[in-house]
Design an enzyme around this catalytic site. Sequence first.
Site, PDB file in Angstrom:
ATOM      1  N   HIS B 108       9.584   7.454  17.103  1.00 38.63           N
ATOM      2  CA  HIS B 108       8.935   8.990  17.414  1.00 38.63           C
ATOM      3  C   HIS B 108       7.626   8.522  16.980  1.00 38.63           C
ATOM      4  O   HIS B 108       6.939   9.826  16.040  1.00 38.63           O
ATOM      5  CB  HIS B 108       9.603   9.415  16.112  1.00 38.63           C
ATOM      6  CG  HIS B 108       9.168  10.848  15.786  1.00 38.63           C
ATOM      7  ND1 HIS B 108      10.409  12.199  16.390  1.00 38.63           N
ATOM      8  CD2 HIS B 108       8.543  11.577  14.649  1.00 38.63           C
ATOM      9  CE1 HIS B 108      10.052  13.246  15.250  1.00 38.63           C
ATOM     10  NE2 HIS B 108       8.911  12.813  14.706  1.00 38.63           N
ATOM     11  N   THR B 144       8.398  13.395  20.180  1.00 33.96           N
ATOM     12  CA  THR B 144       7.581  13.525  18.996  1.00 33.96           C
ATOM     13  C   THR B 144       7.283  14.917  18.613  1.00 33.96           C
ATOM     14  O   THR B 144       6.211  15.107  18.917  1.00 33.96           O
ATOM     15  CB  THR B 144       6.677  12.645  18.917  1.00 33.96           C
ATOM     16  OG1 THR B 144       7.442  11.323  19.335  1.00 33.96           O
ATOM     17  CG2 THR B 144       6.228  12.070  17.690  1.00 33.96           C
ATOM     18  N   GLU B 145       7.682  15.376  17.752  1.00 34.10           N
ATOM     19  CA  GLU B 145       6.709  16.718  17.098  1.00 34.10           C
ATOM     20  C   GLU B 145       6.887  18.034  18.160  1.00 34.10           C
ATOM     21  O   GLU B 145       5.675  18.833  17.852  1.00 34.10           O
ATOM     22  CB  GLU B 145       5.814  16.211  16.296  1.00 34.10           C
ATOM     23  CG  GLU B 145       6.036  15.517  15.266  1.00 34.10           C
ATOM     24  CD  GLU B 145       7.273  15.869  13.673  1.00 34.10           C
ATOM     25  OE1 GLU B 145       6.612  16.907  13.674  1.00 34.10           O
ATOM     26  OE2 GLU B 145       7.372  15.019  13.836  1.00 34.10           O
ATOM     27  N   LEU B 146       7.107  18.266  19.756  1.00 29.73           N
ATOM     28  CA  LEU B 146       7.568  18.865  19.963  1.00 29.73           C
ATOM     29  C   LEU B 146       5.702  19.025  21.111  1.00 29.73           C
ATOM     30  O   LEU B 146       5.290  19.617  21.231  1.00 29.73           O
ATOM     31  CB  LEU B 146       7.287  20.327  20.196  1.00 29.73           C
ATOM     32  CG  LEU B 146       9.362  20.317  19.510  1.00 29.73           C
ATOM     33  CD1 LEU B 146       9.115  21.990  19.039  1.00 29.73           C
ATOM     34  CD2 LEU B 146      10.445  20.270  20.575  1.00 29.73           C
ATOM     35  N   TRP B 297       4.402  21.057  16.735  1.00 31.41           N
ATOM     36  CA  TRP B 297       4.654  22.157  16.110  1.00 31.41           C
ATOM     37  C   TRP B 297       3.871  22.897  14.946  1.00 31.41           C
ATOM     38  O   TRP B 297       4.565  22.492  14.515  1.00 31.41           O
ATOM     39  CB  TRP B 297       6.177  22.191  16.724  1.00 31.41           C
ATOM     40  CG  TRP B 297       7.526  20.972  15.434  1.00 31.41           C
ATOM     41  CD1 TRP B 297       6.500  20.163  15.257  1.00 31.41           C
ATOM     42  CD2 TRP B 297       8.335  21.233  15.413  1.00 31.41           C
ATOM     43  NE1 TRP B 297       7.817  19.777  14.306  1.00 31.41           N
ATOM     44  CE2 TRP B 297       8.719  20.394  14.390  1.00 31.41           C
ATOM     45  CE3 TRP B 297       9.403  22.491  15.680  1.00 31.41           C
ATOM     46  CZ2 TRP B 297       9.512  19.797  14.398  1.00 31.41           C
ATOM     47  CZ3 TRP B 297      11.030  21.513  15.698  1.00 31.41           C
ATOM     48  CH2 TRP B 297      10.960  20.513  14.805  1.00 31.41           C
TER      49      TRP B 297
END
Lengths: 420, 434
Positions: B108, B144-146, B297
């Site tokens: 991630h 990762t985290e969009l 995001w």
Amino acid sequence: MKALMFGWEFPPHILGGLGTASYGMTRGMAMQPDMDITFVIPKPWGDEDRSFLKIIGACHVPIVWYDVQMDYVKRRIGKHMDPQKYYDYRNHIYADFRYRHVNDLGCIEFSGRYPDNLLEEINNYSIVAGVIARSESFDMIHAHDWLTYPAGIHAKVVSGKPLVIHVHATDYDRSRGNVNPDVYGIEKNGMDNADHIITVSNLTRRTVIEKYHQSPFKVTTVHNAVEPLSPDILAIQDKKGVKDKVITFLGRITMQKGPEYFVEAAAKVLAKAPDVRFVMAGSGDMMNQMIRLAAERNISDRFHFTGFMKGKQVYEVLKASDVYVMPSVSEPFGISPLEAMQCGVPSIISKQSGCAEILNYAVKVDYWDIEAMADAMYAIITYPAMHKFLKEEGKKEVDNIKWEYAGRKVRRIYDQIINR
Amino acid sequence: MKTICFYFQLHQPFRLKRYRFFDIGNDHYYYDDFRNEEIIRQIAERCYVPANRTLMEMIKAGGKFKAAFSISGTVLEQMEIYTPEVIDGLRELSKTGCIEFLSETYAHSLSSLGDTEEFKEQVKLHRNKIYNLFGIYPKVFRNTELIYSDEISEIIYELGYKGMLTEGAKHILGWKSPNYVYTSIVQPQLKLLLKNDRFSEDVSIRFHNYSWSEYPLTADKFIFWIASTPAEEQIINLFMNYDVLGSFHPAESGIFEFFKALPRFAEEKGIGFSLPSEVFALLKPVGSISVPYPMSWVDEEKDCSSWLGNVLQQEAFGKINQISERVRLIEDRRIRQDWNYLQSSDHFYYMNTKHPGEKKFSPYDTPYEAFNNYMNVLSDFMFRVNAQFPSSIENEELNALLTTIKNQGQEIENLQKEIERLKKRKAKNLPVPK
């Protein structure tokens, strides 16, 4: 010669350099056979070294008359003080202090630290000093640092004995010039009322003369010294796990200590010598700012912050160091480079620190001159001969800076005042 | 017909223990095992296990419920050690064919914003991990985290993915609706699904907010809102953390019941559920979006400032990118493993100073402490990397040397085989008289 001293800290429970200096000075003076010292502190913990002086805790001296039994007094304060003394002091209560907050023995509670209501605690301390001065007999009053000046003045008024004040620091050092008017007032008042003023360096002496308008004849410098290191401290091993050279800053990370100059110099050294590590040991209100500065200079992988260090940890850091740096903007004396040199660590100190006046085998630079500072750091870690020279000569030099000599100087001042 | 595309994110980092200056060079173990175990067990009990069970019930009930999962390698490892029942639950779900696993970086990480080669390596590592555990290679990518930008879209296409999930940030979309399939402006072959911020956050953030005017949110009402969107908008993307079920919103808030009720109301309104790969196969893109600067995001700004916003974060991230090429030359398994764990974006998130005084998920008291600790660990790690190969040798040179050594090894092996062969022949030939 009997001296009544007022102090605020005494080892092993110390918060700053004042306690260390008070201990060393009294110990050095106690080497004179006819010297008898009574040392007053706000709150003793019971584990202080009382072999060479008497310690009185201001928190054990009554200011309100209570009818208490010997047994009870013994149980409460027996481990700090002879209970009979309590009754002696009780007989010398000089005013009605029942309006003040006291405990069941009629004593005021002290924190012995630097609390928010510090001014109140200073005032309480001087009330207690009045009782002590009325019951003890002595030839000289000696007050260490501004917190105890009011107590010293009070004792002088009561007893008529001469007052010496010992300036370990002034508010000009702590604030880079923006003094707190309350603190300045207390300091100035103490100096005005003193028969003689002792400063820890010529730098401080100049401040006292120029900023506090004292007569130069009344001000004498007695430089601090260092206690020889104990064997268990000398036995501490170097625990660092890397072969890199280590350059250390040790102290409070505050404006007075000039930490930003250390970071800037570190960045310059790392540009030339990649296998060096820098350690900033201690804590303070500028710590986060320094972490950011190191990150901005892209040296964070080689610049480490340890947080607050105490007791033996301090010596662990010193033992792991190859160079010690004290870039203080204004330092009345600064005992820590002397300690570093005792551990065999070459030191770089700012010309604006008091200890620079007595050290010959330490590199001295202006605190703002980061080029010179970086230069000195680089030279010591790169040229083994230089490191060896400073290490050996420096150690020899500090081993000859003894509290005993400082104690004799203070004694001469006492004698002069009394024979005047 | 409208369809809802659910995607859940599962991730836990390996949190670091308190690592001091004197540990550098002495101690090469960096992790706070106690805390990591406690957290994964807690979250498994409160969220992962009951959520798996809920999804299973929903699928078995015949409601045609479908959802995609993106599970980081680091959380998978922790589950393998502490809570294997969660992996079993995911395997069961996977057998129904109603869930899809997405591809991402192993730890991630933020490598898509740093070193491209490293990014590709980490994606490959994660692909293999998913295959080893679930027997499927993921087809759709989710960063990762969009995190997404035009540059990243090109790398993803190069890696062979046809589709990717990302944020539908307002500053990117403008007047456009996130409820369509889009493509990347630089790589028209790469299809994108954009998160519907409003509907996703109704569930993930506002669901149990008592002061929200729409509280309580019921499945009935929620499906009605979705059904009321314009008829041409066919795909509603609901992207959220799996932690929403049971952790962000505790079970008492009714979150599980809310999910269970969704398929029934959706069916009434004629709304279906789809997996990202199905959507990409089914729907045509209506346009392209251009994202010159990376978005994510997180927070109001939907950018990367939560991880790389301040000098501390930039410094730490810069340092790991500096050594990534060197680390890739090393084969030592422990170094590779630590390298992966140190990549997790969480370490950088803990250093953020955007919300002073707020301890968002951080195990540290202050961002400065987080930074100091990470840099000390990284110093030790760099020390070990340099111990493998001296830092005085350039990477190119080192690479050449390593290749030579490898080639020589192979040659020696070949020659030995040859000798063996000849010896055998000789042994056979000997008894034959001339």
